[in-house]
Scaffold this active site. Structure first.
Site, PDB file in Angstrom:
ATOM      1  N   CYS A   1       0.849  -1.191   0.000  1.00  0.00           N
ATOM      2  CA  CYS A   1       0.000   0.000   0.000  1.00  0.00           C
ATOM      3  C   CYS A   1       0.891   1.249   0.000  1.00  0.00           C
ATOM      4  O   CYS A   1       1.928   1.280   0.655  1.00  0.00           O
ATOM      5  CB  CYS A   1      -0.925   0.092   1.206  1.00  0.00           C
ATOM      6  SG  CYS A   1      -2.039  -1.288   1.366  1.00  0.00           S
TER       7      CYS A   1
ATOM      8  N   ARG B   1       3.582  -0.125  -5.073  1.00  0.00           N
ATOM      9  CA  ARG B   1       3.409  -0.640  -3.708  1.00  0.00           C
ATOM     10  C   ARG B   1       2.115  -1.436  -3.548  1.00  0.00           C
ATOM     11  O   ARG B   1       1.864  -2.041  -2.515  1.00  0.00           O
ATOM     12  CB  ARG B   1       3.400   0.522  -2.704  1.00  0.00           C
ATOM     13  CG  ARG B   1       4.655   1.334  -2.701  1.00  0.00           C
ATOM     14  CD  ARG B   1       4.585   2.425  -1.663  1.00  0.00           C
ATOM     15  NE  ARG B   1       4.631   1.881  -0.335  1.00  0.00           N
ATOM     16  CZ  ARG B   1       5.745   1.636   0.345  1.00  0.00           C
ATOM     17  NH1 ARG B   1       6.913   1.900  -0.205  1.00  0.00           N
ATOM     18  NH2 ARG B   1       5.700   1.153   1.554  1.00  0.00           N
TER      19      ARG B   1
ATOM     20  N   TRP C   1      -2.722  -2.811  -1.684  1.00  0.00           N
ATOM     21  CA  TRP C   1      -2.457  -4.236  -1.864  1.00  0.00           C
ATOM     22  C   TRP C   1      -3.342  -4.913  -0.829  1.00  0.00           C
ATOM     23  O   TRP C   1      -3.144  -4.757   0.374  1.00  0.00           O
ATOM     24  CB  TRP C   1      -0.977  -4.543  -1.609  1.00  0.00           C
ATOM     25  CG  TRP C   1      -0.608  -5.951  -1.948  1.00  0.00           C
ATOM     26  CD1 TRP C   1      -0.237  -6.433  -3.174  1.00  0.00           C
ATOM     27  CD2 TRP C   1      -0.549  -7.076  -1.055  1.00  0.00           C
ATOM     28  NE1 TRP C   1       0.026  -7.774  -3.099  1.00  0.00           N
ATOM     29  CE2 TRP C   1      -0.154  -8.202  -1.811  1.00  0.00           C
ATOM     30  CE3 TRP C   1      -0.807  -7.250   0.306  1.00  0.00           C
ATOM     31  CZ2 TRP C   1       0.004  -9.472  -1.263  1.00  0.00           C
ATOM     32  CZ3 TRP C   1      -0.653  -8.514   0.867  1.00  0.00           C
ATOM     33  CH2 TRP C   1      -0.253  -9.604   0.083  1.00  0.00           C
TER      34      TRP C   1
ATOM     35  N   ASN D   1      -2.140   1.821   5.962  1.00  0.00           N
ATOM     36  CA  ASN D   1      -1.200   0.817   5.442  1.00  0.00           C
ATOM     37  C   ASN D   1      -0.843  -0.092   6.608  1.00  0.00           C
ATOM     38  O   ASN D   1      -0.368   0.388   7.636  1.00  0.00           O
ATOM     39  CB  ASN D   1       0.054   1.533   4.902  1.00  0.00           C
ATOM     40  CG  ASN D   1       1.102   0.558   4.391  1.00  0.00           C
ATOM     41  OD1 ASN D   1       0.818  -0.621   4.196  1.00  0.00           O
ATOM     42  ND2 ASN D   1       2.310   1.053   4.167  1.00  0.00           N
ATOM     43  N   GLY D   2      -1.095  -1.374   6.469  1.00  0.00           N
ATOM     44  CA  GLY D   2      -0.764  -2.313   7.543  1.00  0.00           C
ATOM     45  C   GLY D   2      -1.939  -3.214   7.860  1.00  0.00           C
ATOM     46  O   GLY D   2      -2.866  -3.350   7.044  1.00  0.00           O
TER      47      GLY D   2
ATOM     48  N   GLU E   1      17.901 -17.010  -8.258  1.00  0.00           N
ATOM     49  CA  GLU E   1      17.444 -15.651  -8.572  1.00  0.00           C
ATOM     50  C   GLU E   1      16.922 -15.567 -10.012  1.00  0.00           C
ATOM     51  O   GLU E   1      15.907 -14.921 -10.277  1.00  0.00           O
ATOM     52  CB  GLU E   1      18.595 -14.660  -8.329  1.00  0.00           C
ATOM     53  CG  GLU E   1      18.327 -13.213  -8.680  1.00  0.00           C
ATOM     54  CD  GLU E   1      17.177 -12.555  -7.906  1.00  0.00           C
ATOM     55  OE1 GLU E   1      16.669 -13.147  -6.948  1.00  0.00           O
ATOM     56  OE2 GLU E   1      16.774 -11.458  -8.310  1.00  0.00           O
TER      57      GLU E   1
ATOM     58  N   LYS F   1      13.048 -14.448 -10.948  1.00  0.00           N
ATOM     59  CA  LYS F   1      12.689 -13.360 -11.860  1.00  0.00           C
ATOM     60  C   LYS F   1      11.630 -13.845 -12.855  1.00  0.00           C
ATOM     61  O   LYS F   1      10.650 -13.171 -13.110  1.00  0.00           O
ATOM     62  CB  LYS F   1      13.918 -12.870 -12.650  1.00  0.00           C
ATOM     63  CG  LYS F   1      14.941 -12.111 -11.872  1.00  0.00           C
ATOM     64  CD  LYS F   1      14.548 -10.711 -11.432  1.00  0.00           C
ATOM     65  CE  LYS F   1      13.840 -10.646 -10.133  1.00  0.00           C
ATOM     66  NZ  LYS F   1      14.522 -10.570  -8.910  1.00  0.00           N
TER      67      LYS F   1
ATOM     68  N   GLU G   1       8.146 -14.543 -11.146  1.00  0.00           N
ATOM     69  CA  GLU G   1       7.339 -13.426 -10.668  1.00  0.00           C
ATOM     70  C   GLU G   1       6.798 -12.516 -11.759  1.00  0.00           C
ATOM     71  O   GLU G   1       5.742 -11.927 -11.592  1.00  0.00           O
ATOM     72  CB  GLU G   1       8.052 -12.619  -9.574  1.00  0.00           C
ATOM     73  CG  GLU G   1       9.268 -11.859  -9.999  1.00  0.00           C
ATOM     74  CD  GLU G   1       9.877 -11.065  -8.834  1.00  0.00           C
ATOM     75  OE1 GLU G   1      11.053 -10.739  -8.925  1.00  0.00           O
ATOM     76  OE2 GLU G   1       9.170 -10.744  -7.866  1.00  0.00           O
TER      77      GLU G   1
ATOM     78  N   HIS H   1      20.063 -36.177  -7.556  1.00  0.00           N
ATOM     79  CA  HIS H   1      19.313 -36.634  -6.382  1.00  0.00           C
ATOM     80  C   HIS H   1      17.818 -36.404  -6.557  1.00  0.00           C
ATOM     81  O   HIS H   1      17.077 -36.428  -5.582  1.00  0.00           O
ATOM     82  CB  HIS H   1      19.838 -35.923  -5.132  1.00  0.00           C
ATOM     83  CG  HIS H   1      21.292 -36.195  -4.900  1.00  0.00           C
ATOM     84  ND1 HIS H   1      21.743 -37.354  -4.320  1.00  0.00           N
ATOM     85  CD2 HIS H   1      22.393 -35.482  -5.244  1.00  0.00           C
ATOM     86  CE1 HIS H   1      23.068 -37.332  -4.285  1.00  0.00           C
ATOM     87  NE2 HIS H   1      23.488 -36.203  -4.839  1.00  0.00           N
TER      88      HIS H   1
ATOM     89  N   LYS I   1       5.667  -4.199  -4.222  1.00  0.00           N
ATOM     90  CA  LYS I   1       7.106  -3.993  -4.132  1.00  0.00           C
ATOM     91  C   LYS I   1       7.646  -4.277  -2.744  1.00  0.00           C
ATOM     92  O   LYS I   1       8.667  -4.910  -2.577  1.00  0.00           O
ATOM     93  CB  LYS I   1       7.431  -2.559  -4.551  1.00  0.00           C
ATOM     94  CG  LYS I   1       8.906  -2.206  -4.508  1.00  0.00           C
ATOM     95  CD  LYS I   1       9.655  -2.932  -5.600  1.00  0.00           C
ATOM     96  CE  LYS I   1      11.138  -2.637  -5.586  1.00  0.00           C
ATOM     97  NZ  LYS I   1      11.882  -3.666  -6.323  1.00  0.00           N
TER      98      LYS I   1
HETATM   99  O1  M6R Z   1      12.711  -4.709   0.100  1.00  0.00           O
HETATM  100  P1  M6R Z   1      13.301  -6.040   0.344  1.00  0.00           P
HETATM  101  O2  M6R Z   1      14.642  -6.217  -0.267  1.00  0.00           O
HETATM  102  O3  M6R Z   1      13.317  -6.422   1.794  1.00  0.00           O
HETATM  103  O4  M6R Z   1      12.325  -7.075  -0.372  1.00  0.00           O
HETATM  104  C1  M6R Z   1      12.511  -8.451  -0.254  1.00  0.00           C
HETATM  105  C2  M6R Z   1      11.662  -9.205  -1.246  1.00  0.00           C
HETATM  106  O5  M6R Z   1      10.315  -8.944  -1.023  1.00  0.00           O
HETATM  107  C3  M6R Z   1      12.008  -8.832  -2.684  1.00  0.00           C
HETATM  108  O6  M6R Z   1      13.344  -9.060  -2.973  1.00  0.00           O
HETATM  109  C4  M6R Z   1      11.137  -9.665  -3.664  1.00  0.00           C
HETATM  110  O7  M6R Z   1      11.488 -10.997  -3.589  1.00  0.00           O
HETATM  111  C5  M6R Z   1      11.297  -9.123  -5.084  1.00  0.00           C
HETATM  112  N1  M6R Z   1      10.009  -8.936  -5.693  1.00  0.00           N
HETATM  113  C6  M6R Z   1      12.048 -10.052  -5.965  1.00  0.00           C
HETATM  114  O8  M6R Z   1      12.215  -9.545  -7.242  1.00  0.00           O
END
Ligand code: M6R
Length: 611
Positions: A2, A27, A74, A100-101, A481, A485, A488, A504, A606
């Site tokens: 949010c 956000r 969100w 927010n929260g 990683e 990517k 997501e 394994h 985000k």
């Molecule tokens: O702001 P942060 O680095 O703490 O966020 C951690 C994760 O939420 C963030 O890296 C998330 O996995 C990304 N969307 C990955 O691309």
């Protein structure tokens, strides 16, 4: 999660809200809304992306006003509907509030407000009712806010306006971020400075459990208990251009290409003329760092992957054991943390709830905490003993890219600093590694200048439903990683595996034409290199299509590649900074070609500010 904004000043509040929400849409984009107080209090809100709210404002324009609040959501409590969109109103429509929260005791409070008619399923509306009750009962908006927050449990940043107090916006902050923007004859409140960067670059950090009242010319901060609050003013060192796409189709693509500069900026000023490391923001006494007997790195998502890579480097350079843990697991398993444990939290946003809770837990156990963070004044660095800021500039694409590579740089710097302080590496060895670090931006640029093959590959493999990523040593977290990517933003099944684990189990997944990305370590590590080359052959023998990321001139690896993506030579530990680049570009291109919203992938936000 949010984005919230508040404004008091001389501009048109509706315009300020919409511009601010646009920059904070990353956000949360389940719904958006705003409320202004001009002649009267007016609210507009709409489910879905901000564009829906924009359309509503065209058909139902909002009156001229110089005071307002806004929200981009969100969803947590209640689905993404018009009714659940913020702002929420009190029963008589006098008070409007954004949140927010999560208010954890919302159900109990709702039950207490028996007879009241609620228009949404949200926890937030309860706060709007309580606030309105208090102002109707004769409290000022600040007094009412103080009374309400004393009753709330959970995480909440609230921003509210009262139709009968037209010059004032009042906010309360607990756990979720909130910053004050100080302009000339105007004040802003926002989850992220990006939302007001076009009007002012002067900001004031708000502390935990503080209430702020803004008017066009003043901001007054007090604690939840009414005592005067301490704050920290700072200048934002980037400008509007950094928060805009600058000609790119996606923020993510722009941020990928910003990485050489972001890495160079993160290195800047950290190395003395004598080639030694100077980490100014590290406020932990070196004598204390010499006593450390274990390091625990805690983070989520991409930042966790950076932590996994940090383990290889820090253990190698300092001979200290390093554990790496997902923040959401850390706190709940009663980890063994002592005053001689150094906890390193990594967070691009500095607001991730799980990482924040882990930070607090570690400090309660009397461990020292160093945070690696990209957001000046965010909660995690504020609550840590020391901070190493990454200077990546704002990262707006939900998929983290420059956040990741700059986190790696900060981890390397920390590892080398510890090696220097603890004397586990000679000065000339450190200087040599520092030189290699400084050479990275140019090598990253070389990778980014030669992406033709990666883009073609993305278009060729577009329709594939499954992808595997393999690596060993630091190549393993790169594989994780790369897979993250793709998951997501392209919504496909992608898995990263340690190449040695293949036999394994995961090798059973390999079938004809399955795309398998393999990160091959530089040839300096003979055994490691040869083992990965064997792994390439194993999957190829079973019909996989191999996409091999290996050092330029690595003919052994290239011999088994259907596609060979050469990387400049670097020491093994630094290879992730280069190897991740084609994988980021691949994911961005696949998602883009599929017509997905790369910057705002479904179901994500985000910064994850709820546990
Ligand atoms: O702001 P942060 O680095 O703490 O966020 C951690 C994760 O939420 C963030 O890296 C998330 O996995 C990304 N969307 C990955 O691309």
């Amino acid at each position: 999660m949010c984005g919230i904004i508040g404004y008091a000043g001389h501009r048109d509040a509706g315009t300020v809200m919409m511009a601010g929400l646009k920059r904070m849409e990353y956000r949360g984009y389940d719904s958006a809304g705003l409320a202004v107080v001009g002649d009267r209090l007016e609210v507009r809100k709409a489910a879905g992306k901000l564009a829906n709210l924009e359309r509503q404002l065209q058909t139902h324009p909002i009156g001229e006003a110089h005071l307002g609040i806004g929200h981009t959501r969100w969803a947590t409590h209640g689905g993404p509907t018009d009714a659940n969109a913020h702002p929420h109103l009190g029963p008589a429509g006098r008070v409007a509030l954004v949140h927010n929260g999560i208010i954890e005791n919302a159900d109990a409070l709702r039950a207490e407000l028996a007879g009241a008619e609620f228009r949404s399923e949200t926890d937030s509306e309860v706060a709007a009712h309580l606030l309105e009750r208090a102002v109707v009962g004769g409290r000022t908006l600040v007094e009412a806010m103080r009374e309400v927050v004393a009753r709330l449990e959970g995480t909440f940043t609230l921003v509210a306006i009262d139709a009968n107090t037209p010059g004032t916006v009042v906010a309360a902050r607990r756990n979720s971020p909130l910053v004050i923007g100080v302009g000339d004859g105007e004040r802003f409140l926002a989850s992220d400075v990006a939302s007001f960067i076009e009007y002012t670059r002067e900001a004031v950090e708000l502390g935990q459990d503080q209430i702020v009242e803004i008017t066009a010319t003043t901001h007054t901060v007090t604690g939840f208990d009414g005592t005067p609050g301490t704050t920290r003013a700072y200048h934002i060192d980037w400008d509007l251009a950094a928060a805009e796409k600058g000609g790119y189709d996606w923020f993510m693509r722009k941020e990928i290409f910003e990485q050489p500069k972001a890495v160079a900026d993160t290195l800047l000023g950290r190395i003395t003329a004598r080639g030694e490391l100077a980490l100014d923001e590290t406020r932990i006494d070196p004598a204390q760092l010499r006593l450390v007997d274990k390091i625990v790195v805690v983070a989520c998502g991409t930042a966790y992957h950076a932590g996994l890579i940090a383990k290889y480097a820090i253990e190698h350079w300092t001979r200290l054991p390093v554990e790496v843990e997902i923040a959401s697991e850390f706190r709940y398993r009663d980890p063994v943390i002592t005053p001689t444990t150094l906890v390193v939290t990594i967070s691009q946003s500095g607001e991730t709830a799980d990482t924040l809770m882990a930070t607090r837990h570690a400090r309660e156990q009397h461990a020292k905490v160093i945070s690696i963070c990209n957001t000046n004044g965010a909660t995690i660095p504020r609550e840590s003993d020391a901070v190493i800021y990454t200077h990546a500039g704002p990262e707006i694409g939900v998929a983290s890219t420059k956040g990741f590579t700059t986190q790696l740089i900060a981890c390397y710097l920390l590892g080398l600093y510890l090696a220097q302080v603890r004397g586990t590496k000679f000065g000339d060895e450190i200087a040599e590694l520092v030189e290699e670090l400084e050479a990275l931006p140019a090598k990253m640029q070389a990778v980014l200048d030669d992406l033709g093959l990666t883009l073609t590959l993305a278009r060729d493999l577009l329709r594939e439903p499954v992808y595997l990523f393999l690596g060993r040593h630091v190549g393993y977290p790169v594989a994780l990683e790369g897979a993250l990517k793709l998951k997501e933003i392209a919504y496909v099944h992608a898995e990263g595996f340690a190449a040695g684990e293949l036999k394994h189990g995961p090798i059973a997944l390999v079938e004809n034409r399955l795309p398998v990305f393999i990160v091959v370590p530089p040839r300096g590590r003979d055994q490691l290199h040869d083992k990965v080359v064997s792994n390439i052959q194993e999957v190829r023998a079973r019909g996989a299509r191999t996409i091999v990321l290996a050092e330029a001139g690595d003919d052994e690896a290239a011999a088994f590649a259907d596609t060979y993506l050469p990387l400049p030579s670097v020491p093994t530990l630094f290879q992730p900074v280069l190897a991740i680049l084609p994988l980021q570009v691949f994911a961005c291109e696949v998602a883009s070609q599929k017509g997905y919203d790369v910057d705002q992938p479904r179901n994500l936000a985000k910064s994850v500010t709820v546990e």
